[in-house]
Design a protein around this motif. Structure first.
Motif, mmCIF file in Angstrom:
data_model
loop_
_atom_site.group_PDB
_atom_site.id
_atom_site.type_symbol
_atom_site.label_atom_id
_atom_site.label_comp_id
_atom_site.label_asym_id
_atom_site.label_seq_id
_atom_site.Cartn_x
_atom_site.Cartn_y
_atom_site.Cartn_z
ATOM 1 N N THR A 228 11.630 8.348 4.501
ATOM 2 C CA THR A 228 11.832 8.424 5.944
ATOM 3 C C THR A 228 10.623 7.924 6.729
ATOM 4 O O THR A 228 10.665 7.857 7.953
ATOM 5 C CB THR A 228 12.135 9.878 6.352
ATOM 6 N N MET A 229 9.519 7.611 6.059
ATOM 7 C CA MET A 229 8.286 7.206 6.729
ATOM 8 C C MET A 229 8.316 5.701 7.009
ATOM 9 O O MET A 229 9.197 4.963 6.540
ATOM 10 C CB MET A 229 7.085 7.595 5.850
ATOM 11 N N ARG A 230 7.319 5.254 7.768
ATOM 12 C CA ARG A 230 7.206 3.833 8.079
ATOM 13 C C ARG A 230 6.586 3.127 6.876
ATOM 14 O O ARG A 230 5.459 3.412 6.503
ATOM 15 C CB ARG A 230 6.338 3.628 9.328
ATOM 16 N N LEU A 231 7.334 2.224 6.308
ATOM 17 C CA LEU A 231 6.904 1.496 5.107
ATOM 18 C C LEU A 231 6.425 0.103 5.537
ATOM 19 O O LEU A 231 7.147 -0.643 6.198
ATOM 20 C CB LEU A 231 8.050 1.378 4.110
ATOM 21 N N GLU A 232 5.206 -0.285 5.081
ATOM 22 C CA GLU A 232 4.644 -1.591 5.452
ATOM 23 C C GLU A 232 3.940 -2.205 4.245
ATOM 24 O O GLU A 232 3.437 -1.500 3.379
ATOM 25 C CB GLU A 232 3.635 -1.453 6.598
ATOM 26 N N GLY A 233 3.927 -3.531 4.167
ATOM 27 C CA GLY A 233 3.186 -4.251 3.128
ATOM 28 C C GLY A 233 3.914 -4.389 1.826
ATOM 29 O O GLY A 233 3.272 -4.691 0.806
ATOM 30 N N GLY A 234 5.237 -4.137 1.727
ATOM 31 C CA GLY A 234 5.993 -4.393 0.513
ATOM 32 C C GLY A 234 6.676 -3.212 -0.156
ATOM 33 O O GLY A 234 7.504 -3.402 -1.055
ATOM 34 N N PRO A 235 6.407 -1.907 0.153
ATOM 35 C CA PRO A 235 7.126 -0.809 -0.513
ATOM 36 C C PRO A 235 8.617 -0.822 -0.189
ATOM 37 O O PRO A 235 9.024 -1.167 0.927
ATOM 38 C CB PRO A 235 6.450 0.444 0.040
ATOM 39 N N VAL B 280 -2.237 -4.740 -2.563
ATOM 40 C CA VAL B 280 -3.163 -4.504 -1.469
ATOM 41 C C VAL B 280 -2.444 -4.713 -0.149
ATOM 42 O O VAL B 280 -1.729 -5.707 0.035
ATOM 43 C CB VAL B 280 -4.387 -5.439 -1.582
ATOM 44 N N GLY B 281 -2.651 -3.767 0.770
ATOM 45 C CA GLY B 281 -2.011 -3.832 2.078
ATOM 46 C C GLY B 281 -0.742 -2.998 2.188
ATOM 47 O O GLY B 281 -0.226 -2.782 3.294
ATOM 48 N N ALA B 282 -0.222 -2.545 1.058
ATOM 49 C CA ALA B 282 0.973 -1.705 1.107
ATOM 50 C C ALA B 282 0.591 -0.334 1.671
ATOM 51 O O ALA B 282 -0.480 0.210 1.381
ATOM 52 C CB ALA B 282 1.575 -1.575 -0.288
ATOM 53 N N SER B 283 1.480 0.265 2.487
ATOM 54 C CA SER B 283 1.175 1.570 3.094
ATOM 55 C C SER B 283 2.456 2.294 3.471
ATOM 56 O O SER B 283 3.496 1.664 3.695
ATOM 57 C CB SER B 283 0.288 1.405 4.326
ATOM 58 N N VAL B 284 2.319 3.622 3.551
ATOM 59 C CA VAL B 284 3.375 4.483 4.098
ATOM 60 C C VAL B 284 2.706 5.358 5.146
ATOM 61 O O VAL B 284 1.632 5.910 4.911
ATOM 62 C CB VAL B 284 4.066 5.328 3.013
ATOM 63 N N THR B 285 3.309 5.469 6.333
ATOM 64 C CA THR B 285 2.712 6.215 7.445
ATOM 65 C C THR B 285 3.662 7.318 7.870
ATOM 66 O O THR B 285 4.843 7.069 8.141
ATOM 67 C CB THR B 285 2.413 5.292 8.618
ATOM 68 N N GLU C 172 -0.659 3.728 -16.138
ATOM 69 C CA GLU C 172 -2.004 4.279 -16.041
ATOM 70 C C GLU C 172 -2.171 5.118 -14.771
ATOM 71 O O GLU C 172 -1.315 5.144 -13.894
ATOM 72 C CB GLU C 172 -3.043 3.146 -16.060
ATOM 73 N N ASP C 173 -3.364 5.788 -14.675
ATOM 74 C CA ASP C 173 -3.687 6.594 -13.498
ATOM 75 C C ASP C 173 -3.760 5.696 -12.263
ATOM 76 O O ASP C 173 -3.994 4.478 -12.357
ATOM 77 C CB ASP C 173 -5.024 7.315 -13.680
ATOM 78 N N ALA C 174 -3.574 6.334 -11.091
ATOM 79 C CA ALA C 174 -3.591 5.576 -9.836
ATOM 80 C C ALA C 174 -4.416 6.312 -8.804
ATOM 81 O O ALA C 174 -4.754 7.493 -8.966
ATOM 82 C CB ALA C 174 -2.171 5.363 -9.343
ATOM 83 N N ASN C 175 -4.740 5.626 -7.690
ATOM 84 C CA ASN C 175 -5.406 6.235 -6.538
ATOM 85 C C ASN C 175 -5.071 5.423 -5.310
ATOM 86 O O ASN C 175 -4.590 4.287 -5.410
ATOM 87 C CB ASN C 175 -6.913 6.344 -6.740
ATOM 88 N N ALA C 176 -5.321 6.015 -4.116
ATOM 89 C CA ALA C 176 -5.011 5.340 -2.860
ATOM 90 C C ALA C 176 -5.892 5.890 -1.770
ATOM 91 O O ALA C 176 -6.570 6.916 -1.947
ATOM 92 C CB ALA C 176 -3.537 5.508 -2.512
ATOM 93 N N THR C 177 -5.902 5.224 -0.582
ATOM 94 C CA THR C 177 -6.753 5.611 0.543
ATOM 95 C C THR C 177 -5.949 6.428 1.544
ATOM 96 O O THR C 177 -4.833 6.039 1.909
ATOM 97 C CB THR C 177 -7.324 4.361 1.231
ATOM 98 N N VAL C 178 -6.530 7.560 1.984
ATOM 99 C CA VAL C 178 -5.908 8.432 2.971
ATOM 100 C C VAL C 178 -6.567 8.177 4.315
ATOM 101 O O VAL C 178 -7.807 8.218 4.436
ATOM 102 C CB VAL C 178 -6.040 9.923 2.576
ATOM 103 N N SER D 299 -2.455 4.316 1.869
ATOM 104 C CA SER D 299 -2.430 2.848 1.742
ATOM 105 C C SER D 299 -3.144 2.399 0.482
ATOM 106 O O SER D 299 -3.968 3.136 -0.081
ATOM 107 C CB SER D 299 -3.067 2.198 2.965
ATOM 108 N N CYS D 300 -2.819 1.171 0.063
ATOM 109 C CA CYS D 300 -3.448 0.544 -1.103
ATOM 110 C C CYS D 300 -4.461 -0.470 -0.591
ATOM 111 O O CYS D 300 -4.089 -1.519 -0.077
ATOM 112 C CB CYS D 300 -2.391 -0.138 -1.971
ATOM 113 N N GLN D 301 -5.745 -0.138 -0.695
ATOM 114 C CA GLN D 301 -6.820 -0.992 -0.217
ATOM 115 C C GLN D 301 -7.536 -1.631 -1.410
ATOM 116 O O GLN D 301 -7.254 -1.334 -2.576
ATOM 117 C CB GLN D 301 -7.802 -0.172 0.618
ATOM 118 N N GLN D 302 -8.464 -2.572 -1.066
ATOM 119 C CA GLN D 302 -9.260 -3.198 -2.112
ATOM 120 C C GLN D 302 -10.003 -2.121 -2.916
ATOM 121 O O GLN D 302 -10.639 -1.232 -2.368
ATOM 122 C CB GLN D 302 -10.270 -4.174 -1.497
ATOM 123 N N GLY D 303 -9.884 -2.249 -4.226
ATOM 124 C CA GLY D 303 -10.534 -1.282 -5.104
ATOM 125 C C GLY D 303 -9.633 -0.142 -5.549
ATOM 126 O O GLY D 303 -9.985 0.597 -6.466
#
Length: 313
Positions: A184-191, A214-219, A242-248, A291-295
């Motif tokens: 139901t969230m705003r999907l941007e960058g390819g999700p 990179v650049g994919a996000s949910v808001t 594998e394990d994952a991480n993302a930017t809040v 979001s999925c940022q560099q790194g």
């Protein structure tokens, strides 16, 4: 008696040992013969037993017997013995009475012993007092039980409690805080959405995939925060590999620490689990973006977000 005349007798006439002196012998003193002193002196010598003081009758003498023989007794066993008479039975003697000991009653028992009747009464009184005390205690315990039963009837039960318990308050607060399906969230960058993997809690089992770029996000626009403070945001996810991480990012401010999405339980691929991050929210409406940022390593499936108090769940 005149001067130079000492009378009919002189002091030495009364001296029983006058015959030992020269002047006594000159005056005719003789050694004792049946008596002591000078002639005509008082003779007080008597045979033993001849004088009866107070004119008491002479007690008969006990019969004697030859050596080795038992003298004959005058009277049977238990009968008065004529050879002995108590002093108080003799004529002219004062009757004797037994004086009771101070503090003792003559009727206190045989032989003037302790008052057994008084001791028995005292023991009965003590036993009666103990029995009465036990009875009163038992009656008081029954009254307490009755009162306790009455009080329990007027005390609200757990289902009728007048005040909510802390756990109930925490549950209500958690229920009041917002949660949402990622679809139901705003999907941007390819999700995009999908439902191939089972176990998603979102409505219809629909989750979000394609986050691994990179650049994919949910808001998520969060409404209904009643007071500003530090909260937790929980993210439900699945890992294909594998394990994952993302930017809040909260209200446009990215966090310096990425959100860890590790396989904490060592689960098989695409099994659902949760992770969380601390966020500072303001009163009213806030935006939370993942979001999925560099790194970042963002190969993860996203199911739901929810906000809770900053306490362990």
């Amino acid at each position: 008696m005149t001067s130079g005349n000492n009378g009919a007798s002189t002091p030495e006439d009364d001296d029983p040992f006058g015959y030992l002196y020269a002047d006594g012998q000159a005056n005719g003193a003789q050694p004792p013969s049946g008596g002591y002193g000078y002639p005509n002196s008082v003779n007080r010598v008597r045979a033993v037993g001849q004088r009866q003081y107070g004119q008491q009758p002479q007690a008969p003498t006990a019969p004697t017997a030859a050596y080795g023989q038992v003298p004959q007794q005058q009277g049977a066993y238990g009968q008065p013995n004529a050879h002995y008479a108590a002093p108080e039975t003799l004529p002219g003697s004062a009757p004797t009475t037994q004086q009771p000991m101070p503090g003792h009653s003559s009727g206190g028992g045989r032989g003037g012993g302790p008052n057994t009747k008084g001791l028995l009464i005292g023991a009965i009184a003590v036993v009666a007092a103990v029995v009465i005390g036990i009875s009163v205690a038992m009656l008081g315990g029954d009254d307490d039980k009755k009162n306790t039963g009455n009080e329990a009837a007027t005390t609200p039960s757990a289902s009728q409690s007048s005040e909510p318990s802390p756990s109930a308050s925490a549950s209500d607060a958690a229920a009041d805080l917002p949660q949402a399906d990622v679809k139901t969230m705003r999907l941007e960058g390819g999700p995009t959405t999908a439902s191939d993997v089972k176990g998603a809690k979102s409505d219809g089992g629909v989750y979000v995939q394609g986050f691994n770029q990179v650049g994919a996000s949910v808001t998520w626009t969060v409404n209904g925060i009643e007071k500003a403070g530090v909260y937790r945001v929980y993210v439900r996810y699945g890992l294909p590999a594998e394990d994952a991480n993302a930017t809040v990012t909260v209200n446009g401010k990215p966090s310096s620490r990425p959100l860890n999405m590790k396989n904490f339980g060592g689960l098989p691929a695409n099994q659902w689990q949760e992770t969380w991050a601390q966020v500072s929210l303001t009163k009213g409406t806030n935006t939370i973006q993942l979001s999925c940022q560099q790194g970042n390593q963002c190969n993860a499936l996203l199911d739901q977000f929810r906000v809770t108090e900053n306490v362990d769940q």
